[in-house]
Each structure stands twice: as structure tokens, then as C-alpha cells.
Design an enzyme around this catalytic site. Structure first.
Site, PDB file in Angstrom:
ATOM      1  N   ASP A 271      -8.618  -9.206  -6.414  1.00  0.00           N
ATOM      2  CA  ASP A 271      -8.857  -7.911  -7.041  1.00  0.00           C
ATOM      3  C   ASP A 271     -10.158  -7.923  -7.824  1.00  0.00           C
ATOM      4  OD1 ASP A 271      -5.746  -8.212  -6.747  1.00  0.00           O
ATOM      5  OD2 ASP A 271      -6.233  -6.082  -6.752  1.00  0.00           O
TER       6      ASP A 271
HETATM    7  C1  LIG Z   1      -7.347  -6.740  -0.134  1.00  0.00           C
HETATM    8  S1  LIG Z   1      -6.226  -6.217  -1.355  1.00  0.00           S
HETATM    9  C2  LIG Z   1      -6.568  -7.235  -2.676  1.00  0.00           C
HETATM   10  C3  LIG Z   1      -5.404  -7.348  -3.650  1.00  0.00           C
HETATM   11  O1  LIG Z   1      -4.857  -6.064  -4.059  1.00  0.00           O
HETATM   12  C4  LIG Z   1      -3.429  -6.230  -4.213  1.00  0.00           C
HETATM   13  O2  LIG Z   1      -2.962  -5.712  -5.432  1.00  0.00           O
HETATM   14  P1  LIG Z   1      -2.013  -4.378  -5.429  1.00  0.00           P
HETATM   15  O3  LIG Z   1      -1.055  -4.490  -4.270  1.00  0.00           O
HETATM   16  O4  LIG Z   1      -1.327  -4.427  -6.780  1.00  0.00           O
HETATM   17  O5  LIG Z   1      -2.983  -3.248  -5.304  1.00  0.00           O
HETATM   18  C5  LIG Z   1      -3.223  -7.713  -4.193  1.00  0.00           C
HETATM   19  O6  LIG Z   1      -3.518  -8.308  -5.441  1.00  0.00           O
HETATM   20  C6  LIG Z   1      -4.210  -8.103  -3.122  1.00  0.00           C
HETATM   21  O7  LIG Z   1      -4.404  -9.460  -3.020  1.00  0.00           O
END
Ligand SMILES: CSC[C@H]1O[C@H](OP(=O)(O)O)[C@H](O)[C@@H]1O
Length: 389
Positions: free
Chosen positions: A250
């Protein structure tokens, strides 16, 4: 059928409601930036790259479907105000703030051009927002290519099994995915023995979304009980079971510390203990040189009820009835809850950062130098797998 988390054409934006997956595939209409903000906040759309793209396109359709002004400076002011609002939807992923910064520059440049008007500023914004969809898929295919090459080379060729966490595929991006893009590329190369994915509580991105994508693509895959079974899975070492753990990101800080879904940090610890390579896969839009280390990354905390209740279709012991959704409590009433959505993995536990232009490794000083990756352009950079790009 291609998995599309985001459906966009000028004047129309739909997102696949990921709270309904894997049992129901429903698209929600996004009419404006307010709809976009709420879709991101509610996690009906999620994933660092997808968040940035949906935010930008929600503002694009708002501009396309309403007469803001015929004056360049008034449209520019409107766009900048909406971008600041959209950035507040979720704090940890840098992609949204990075996109807002770039789009702000584009709009200011368009507004200051001689003879510009409202329509010209609006078009400049909408064209840039639409380009994000195309660029993200291309970036992910590059991540897949370089990541698969790196893992195969490290394993000495042959077929490998890898473990991934959360969802980093077509449902978290504009398509193909980052860490899941590496798995797709390994599979396409005939180099994948098996992909293992964790459930990734409490949102269950792994059991609901990554498993959905792997089954959809007919990739040999096994779901494991969140991060708990990951150490046992690695027990026999890289040659026997897991050649590498590959995760998304992220926000990657300037020193390589990486914020990712909660549970990533402990996966990295188990990988170090077992001699398994630990890789972060992320487009350069996720690298944040302004944040010097993981200590500077804000970790989003989500509502406790997302942990203490679980929602799904009714199961009668034989079949699933998607028309009957149930929400059930799975924790003692009255217990306090701590629900961080992310954690930070220190750079010392990361063996490589896979970008769309190559794999960045630590230099002889044992540190990542990400400035090279950020200054490089797509063409002409030959990825190296030792000592960075
Ligand atoms: C390519 S997505 C990167 C990252 O985003 C996700 O978080 P969320 O589902 O809370 O938006 C997750 O941390 C992924 O690894």
C-alpha cells in the site's frame, strides 16, 4: 470472461461490489466523487491502485455529467477541492495521494494555458484519469514478468510454489494484478507448481477474492488458515514447498519499509526464519520517497464490528442460498477490539521490490536505493536482479 473490478467509459463508471464477492457479482454505479469516496471507504472497491483509479474516475464522470463552469479557473478550483476530499477516504495507500498530486499538476497546467476554458481543463483531467486504467494494467504485466523471472532464477528453474497474502489481483487493480500478477506470469510460463493464499481476516480478501481469481483463471491453488498455517507450510524449506512469498503493498517508504495488509509483517518474519525469499510487488506509484521510513506511514484502523461479525449467504448444510445474507457474531459481546488494516514490514526482511521496470534489490550496503527506480523511465532500463536497477 475477464475479471473487471472497474468498468469505465466517458460519462459512466461502475465498480464490482467486492463486499458481495465471491457469491454475487454486482456492479454499483458511481455518479460522482461523493459516490467514489463512499465506495472506497466502505471497501466496496479496494486495493491500493484501484482506490486511486476509482477516485479519479469518479471525479471524471462527475465532470462529464455536469456543467461546473465555462471558466478554466473555476473548473480547476472545483477539481482541486474534490481531489482533497477523495484523498481522505483511506489514509494508508499512497497511490491515491500520488494520483491526486499528479492530477493537480495537470489541471493547474491546463488552466494556465493561453485561452484555456472550463471544457479544456475538464478534458485534461478526464483524459489523465482514463489513462491511469491503461497504465496500471501495463505496469502490472511488467511486474508479473520481472517477478516471475526473478523467482524462477532464484529457484534454479523448474516449477515453484509461492505463497501470497490478501488480494493483489485484477480486483485490486485495473487488471492482471501485482503479486497475483507474478503468480499469473509464473503460471503462464509453466513455472508454477501451486499458489498458496491466506484467508486474510477480517475482510477475507484471500478466501473471498484471491481464491475467486485463482479458481476463475484455473491456476492450481490452495487456501490456508490465514497467516497461522504459513510457518508450517514453510517448514520444509524453499526446495520442498514454498520458494517465495510475494505480497502487494500500500505504501513503500524511501528505505523500502513496506505497509501492506495486516499479517504481512509476521509472514516476513517466518520467511526469514525458514530461508524463504520475501518479495514485495508494487508499481512505482506505490513508492513514496517523501516518507523516509515505515515510522512515517499512517496505519488505518477499521471498525471493530468488521472483526467481531461475519457476513455471508445462508448455508443450509447442503447448498449456499445467495438470496439470504446473514450476519453473525463471532466474538464475546463487550470485548474491546483492535483492528489495524495494515502493518509495516521493515526493509531488512524484504529480499526484493518488484516494480514494472525491474526488481530492486539491496545494494552492497544492505539498503534499498529506490531513487534509481523512480528516476528510470520505462524504456531502456534493463532490470538487474542484483544491486538494484
Ligand atoms: C495491489 S493492492 C495492494 C494492497 O491493497 C490491499 O489493501 P485493501 O484490501 O485494504 O485495500 C492489500 O493491502 C494489498 O496488498
Amino acid at each position: 470472461m475477464v475479471l473487471e473490478a472497474i468498468r469505465y467509459k466517458p460519462g459512466s463508471l461502475q465498480i464490482l461490489n467486492q463486499l458481495k464477492l465471491p457469491h454475487q457479482e454486482e456492479y454499483d454505479e458511481i455518479h460522482n466523487s461523493t459516490d467514489g469516496w463512499h465506495a472506497i471507504k466502505d471497501m466496496r472497491t479496494r486495493g491500493a491502485p484501484a482506490i486511486a483509479i476509482v477516485a479519479a474516475l469518479s471525479l471524471a464522470v462527475e465532470l462529464q455529467n455536469s456543467e461546473i463552469s465555462d471558466k478554466a479557473d473555476e473548473v480547476a478550483a472545483f477539481v482541486l477541492e474534490k481531489l482533497e476530499y477523495l484523498v481522505t477516504s483511506r489514509p494508508t495507500a499512497v497511490n491515491l495521494a500520488d494520483a491526486a498530486r499528479k492530477l493537480k499538476k495537470i489541471v493547474e497546467s491546463a488552466a494556465s494555458a493561453n485561452g484555456s476554458d472550463g471544457a479544456a481543463v475538464s478534458k485534461a483531467f478526464c483524459d489523465a484519469a482514463a489513462q491511469m486504467l491503461i497504465a496500471d494494467v501495463s505496469d502490472n504485466q511488467g511486474i508479473g514478468k520481472y517477478g516471475a523471472e526473478w523467482i524462477s532464477k532464484q529457484a534454479g528453474g523448474g516449477q515453484v510454489s509461492v505463497l501470497t497474502h490478501c488480494n493483489t489481483g485484477s480486483l485490486a487493480t485495473a487488471g492482471y494484478g501485482t503479486a497475483l500478477g507474478v503468480i499469473r506470469s509464473l503460471h503462464a510460463n509453466g513455472s508454477l507448481k501451486r499458489a498458496f493464499c491466506t484467508e486474510t481476516r477480517p475482510y477475507n480478501q484471500g478466501s473471498r477474492l484471491t481464491a475467486f481469481e485463482l479458481v476463475h483463471d484455473k491456476i492450481p491453488a490452495t487456501l490456508i488458515t490465514d497467516s497461522m498455517a504459513s510457518a508450517l507450510l514453510q517448514l520444509k524449506g524453499p526446495s520442498e514447498r514454498i520458494a517465495a512469498i510475494v505480497v502487494g503493498a500500500d505504501r513503500v517508504a524511501a528505505n523500502g519499509d513496506t505497509a501492506n495488509k495486516i499479517g504481512t509483517y509476521q509472514l516476513a518474519i517466518t520467511a526469514k526464519h525458514h530461508g524463504v525469499k520475501f518479495l514485495v510487488a508494487a508499481p512505482r506509484t506505490t513508492i513514496d520517497l517523501q516518507t523516509k521510513s515505515g515510522a512515517g506511514i499512517t496505519i488505518e484502523e477499521r471498525p471493530g464490528k468488521e472483526m467481531t461479525f461475519i457476513k455471508g449467504p445462508r448455508f443450509d448444510g447442503v447448498d449456499i442460498d445467495v438470496t439470504q445474507a446473514e450476519t453473525v457474531s463471532i466474538a464475546a459481546k463487550g470485548i474491546d477490539v483492535w483492528n489495524p488494516a495494515f502493518d509495516v514490514t521493515p526493509a531488512e526482511l524484504i529480499d526484493g521490490i518488484i516494480t514494472e521496470i525491474g526488481v530492486v534489490e539491496k545494494g552492497e550496503d544492505g539498503k534499498f536505493d529506490l531513487t534509481i527506480a523512480m528516476e528510470a523511465h520505462h524504456e531502456g532500463i534493463k532490470p538487474t536482479t542484483v544491486g538494484g536497477l
